[in-house]
Design a protein around this motif. Structure first.
Motif, PDB file in Angstrom:
ATOM      1  N   ALA A   9       0.836  -1.195   0.000  1.00 36.86           N
ATOM      2  CA  ALA A   9       0.000   0.000   0.000  1.00 36.86           C
ATOM      3  C   ALA A   9       0.876   1.253   0.000  1.00 36.86           C
ATOM      4  O   ALA A   9       0.574   2.235  -0.684  1.00 36.86           O
ATOM      5  N   LEU A  10       1.957   1.225   0.758  1.00 39.22           N
ATOM      6  CA  LEU A  10       2.878   2.356   0.797  1.00 39.22           C
ATOM      7  C   LEU A  10       3.525   2.569  -0.573  1.00 39.22           C
ATOM      8  O   LEU A  10       3.592   3.699  -1.057  1.00 39.22           O
ATOM      9  N   MET A  11       3.978   1.490  -1.190  1.00 33.87           N
ATOM     10  CA  MET A  11       4.578   1.590  -2.531  1.00 33.87           C
ATOM     11  C   MET A  11       3.582   2.180  -3.517  1.00 33.87           C
ATOM     12  O   MET A  11       3.930   3.025  -4.330  1.00 33.87           O
ATOM     13  N   LEU A  47       5.555  -8.086 -11.139  1.00 35.15           N
ATOM     14  CA  LEU A  47       6.983  -8.110 -10.822  1.00 35.15           C
ATOM     15  C   LEU A  47       7.204  -7.811  -9.343  1.00 35.15           C
ATOM     16  O   LEU A  47       8.044  -8.442  -8.695  1.00 35.15           O
ATOM     17  N   TYR A  48       6.449  -6.877  -8.785  1.00 35.96           N
ATOM     18  CA  TYR A  48       6.584  -6.520  -7.378  1.00 35.96           C
ATOM     19  C   TYR A  48       6.258  -7.716  -6.484  1.00 35.96           C
ATOM     20  O   TYR A  48       6.974  -7.994  -5.513  1.00 35.96           O
ATOM     21  N   GLU A  85       8.763  -9.347  -3.864  1.00 36.56           N
ATOM     22  CA  GLU A  85       8.420  -9.449  -2.443  1.00 36.56           C
ATOM     23  C   GLU A  85       8.517 -10.880  -1.938  1.00 36.56           C
ATOM     24  O   GLU A  85       8.949 -11.118  -0.815  1.00 36.56           O
ATOM     25  N   SER A  86       8.135 -11.822  -2.762  1.00 34.03           N
ATOM     26  CA  SER A  86       8.248 -13.227  -2.371  1.00 34.03           C
ATOM     27  C   SER A  86       9.703 -13.592  -2.076  1.00 34.03           C
ATOM     28  O   SER A  86      10.005 -14.230  -1.061  1.00 34.03           O
ATOM     29  N   LYS A  87      10.599 -13.152  -2.927  1.00 39.48           N
ATOM     30  CA  LYS A  87      12.030 -13.427  -2.729  1.00 39.48           C
ATOM     31  C   LYS A  87      12.588 -12.626  -1.555  1.00 39.48           C
ATOM     32  O   LYS A  87      13.399 -13.133  -0.781  1.00 39.48           O
ATOM     33  N   ARG A  88      12.143 -11.396  -1.403  1.00 37.06           N
ATOM     34  CA  ARG A  88      12.607 -10.570  -0.288  1.00 37.06           C
ATOM     35  C   ARG A  88      12.157 -11.147   1.045  1.00 37.06           C
ATOM     36  O   ARG A  88      12.906 -11.182   2.014  1.00 37.06           O
ATOM     37  N   LYS A  89      10.936 -11.656   1.085  1.00 33.76           N
ATOM     38  CA  LYS A  89      10.431 -12.246   2.321  1.00 33.76           C
ATOM     39  C   LYS A  89      11.222 -13.487   2.716  1.00 33.76           C
ATOM     40  O   LYS A  89      11.431 -13.731   3.897  1.00 33.76           O
ATOM     41  N   PHE A 121      12.762  -3.769 -12.748  1.00 33.02           N
ATOM     42  CA  PHE A 121      11.833  -2.660 -12.521  1.00 33.02           C
ATOM     43  C   PHE A 121      12.125  -1.487 -13.444  1.00 33.02           C
ATOM     44  O   PHE A 121      11.214  -0.786 -13.872  1.00 33.02           O
ATOM     45  N   SER A 122      13.396  -1.269 -13.777  1.00 36.79           N
ATOM     46  CA  SER A 122      13.749  -0.200 -14.719  1.00 36.79           C
ATOM     47  C   SER A 122      13.111  -0.446 -16.073  1.00 36.79           C
ATOM     48  O   SER A 122      12.676   0.499 -16.742  1.00 36.79           O
ATOM     49  N   GLY A 123      13.045  -1.716 -16.459  1.00 38.09           N
ATOM     50  CA  GLY A 123      12.418  -2.060 -17.729  1.00 38.09           C
ATOM     51  C   GLY A 123      10.930  -1.767 -17.752  1.00 38.09           C
ATOM     52  O   GLY A 123      10.360  -1.473 -18.802  1.00 38.09           O
TER      53      GLY A 123
END
Length: 165
Positions: A41-43, A60-61, A65-69, A119-121
């Motif tokens: 929500a913040l993003m 993509l997000y 997030e799955s990998k970051r978690k 994300f740049s793409g």
């Protein structure tokens, strides 16, 4: 408005920091899940992704997030290991924990670099940089809140030996 959302999220993260040190795996999953939702929500409020890029960005997000978690769970596991061994931390165990922590930090950096390109793409370089600026900020604030609640090696022992004043 954006600032108030950011401040509310930071306060939520700071208040939730002690929860990160709990040993129950279900609690870890719950915190990770809640953090992801709040962060999403913040993003959304911060980036204001154009409608034409929205589907690709959020897909993509969610992947990111799955990998970051997963990396977050490893970090929490390291904190739990530290807490479990704190009173009897040997040189070998301290070295292992430090090296594992360095490895986890490196994995975060690799994830950031890999997904920055992706994300740049989708968003372009400026918006991808903006996203990761917020990401690194939130991660840093979270780590700070956790670190403020973790004793330094030997700190508890030295407090126990200190005379009452």
């Amino acid at each position: 408005m954006k600032l108030s959302v950011l401040l509310c999220t930071i306060l939520l993260l700071a208040a939730a920091a002690p929860v990160f040190a709990q040993s129950n795996a279900e609690d870890v999953d719950m915190v990770q899940s809640a953090f992801g939702k709040d962060k999403k929500a913040l993003m959304s409020a911060y980036l204001q992704v154009p409608a034409k890029d929205s589907v690709a960005f959020w897909k993509l997000y969610d992947e990111y997030e799955s990998k970051r978690k997963e990396l977050g769970k490893k970090r929490i596991s390291l904190l739990q290991d530290y807490a479990a061994q704190y009173n009897n931390l040997s040189s070998q165990e301290a070295t292992k924990l430090a090296e594992s922590s360095f490895s986890n930090d490196g994995d975060y950096t690799s994830l950031y670099k890999s997904y920055f390109k992706k994300f740049s793409g989708v968003l372009g370089g400026v918006n991808a940089a903006k996203m990761f600026q917020l990401e690194v900020y939130l991660q840093t604030r979270t780590r700070l809140a956790i670190m403020e609640n973790i004793p330094f090696i030997g700190e508890l022992n030295s407090q126990q030996k200190a005379p009452n004043q």
